[in-house]
Scaffold this active site. Sequence first.
Site, short mmCIF file in Angstrom:
data_model
loop_
_atom_site.label_atom_id
_atom_site.label_comp_id
_atom_site.label_asym_id
_atom_site.label_seq_id
_atom_site.Cartn_x
_atom_site.Cartn_y
_atom_site.Cartn_z
CG MET A 138 -2.04 -0.84 1.27
SD MET A 138 -3.20 -0.67 -0.15
CE MET A 138 -3.61 1.02 -0.20
CG ASP A 176 -4.01 -0.51 -4.20
OD1 ASP A 176 -4.44 0.44 -4.99
OD2 ASP A 176 -4.71 -1.35 -3.81
N GLY A 198 -6.38 3.71 -10.07
CA GLY A 198 -7.71 4.22 -9.87
C GLY A 198 -7.85 5.25 -10.64
C1 DX5 Z 1 -7.20 2.46 -1.71
C2 DX5 Z 1 -7.44 1.17 -2.67
C3 DX5 Z 1 -7.10 1.62 -3.80
C4 DX5 Z 1 -7.45 2.73 -4.74
C5 DX5 Z 1 -6.14 3.42 -5.45
O1 DX5 Z 1 -7.48 1.91 -0.49
O2 DX5 Z 1 -6.69 -0.17 -2.24
O3 DX5 Z 1 -7.00 0.26 -4.79
O4 DX5 Z 1 -8.45 2.27 -5.65
O5 DX5 Z 1 -6.67 4.46 -6.11
P1 DX5 Z 1 -5.66 5.75 -6.63
O6 DX5 Z 1 -4.97 4.85 -7.64
O7 DX5 Z 1 -6.46 6.56 -7.10
O8 DX5 Z 1 -4.75 5.82 -5.65
ZN ZN Z 2 -6.69 -1.62 -3.70
#
Ligand code: DX5
Ligand code: ZN
Length: 219
Positions: A138, A176, A198
């Site tokens: 993360m 991620d 995302g």
């Molecule tokens: C956050 C999620 C991600 C999120 C990433 O807790 O695990 O998968 O969708 O979003 P972006 O790429 O916009 O940071």
């Molecule tokens: Zn995620």
Amino acid sequence: MSFPWVAPSFLSADFGNLQKDIEKINNSLADWIHLDIMDGVFVPNISFGFPVIKHIRDNARKPLDVHLMIVDPDRYIKAFHEAGADILTVHYEACTHLHRTIQSIKELGMKAGVALNPHTPIHLLEDILHDTDMVLIMSVNPGFGGQKFIEHSYKKIRTLSSLICERNLDTLIEVDGGVTVENAGKLVEAGVNVLVAGNTVFKSANPEETIRQLKMSSK
Ligand code: DX5
Ligand code: ZN
């Protein structure tokens, strides 16, 4: 197809017209579909559940990469399998008996991933890495899309990549949170195999082209 793989996160998709976004991803070079499941307890947000996952499963032509941000994930492993998960990732911080959880995921034929929050060190995986198909780093605090990438994540990815290499394992590294076309190359260079994105994908003017650019990120 060669690395990096790209897994668009549907958390940033248009839920008013999900079918349109599923088709965009079907027609793109994306490798997986990343689905974020949040329970409002492990993380301060609630996302979506089984009816949405099943709809995506029935209409998508890519494997489903399901990221569980929930407490006590053991209770739902079978249900996520039945809903269509191909890769099921649980958080290290949410599992008291992580070895048992990983075995339960694999017994159902899914790939097992372990996610680490930004504050959780890589060395805590030393005795479980050989059982793990994928580690999800993360690079933001989980719970929301569109957050800023935490720079310390590069160091963690390099440490993990060295450990995997030293032990001659084929564990995948997924990152991620806050992934962009600009930082993707450096992430791949650090050792990332799978880029989750995302906002970068779904808020772009041309998601298919953005996915193609992410796929082209190289060392
Ligand atoms: C956050 C999620 C991600 C999120 C990433 O807790 O695990 O998968 O969708 O979003 P972006 O790429 O916009 O940071
Ligand atoms: Zn995620």
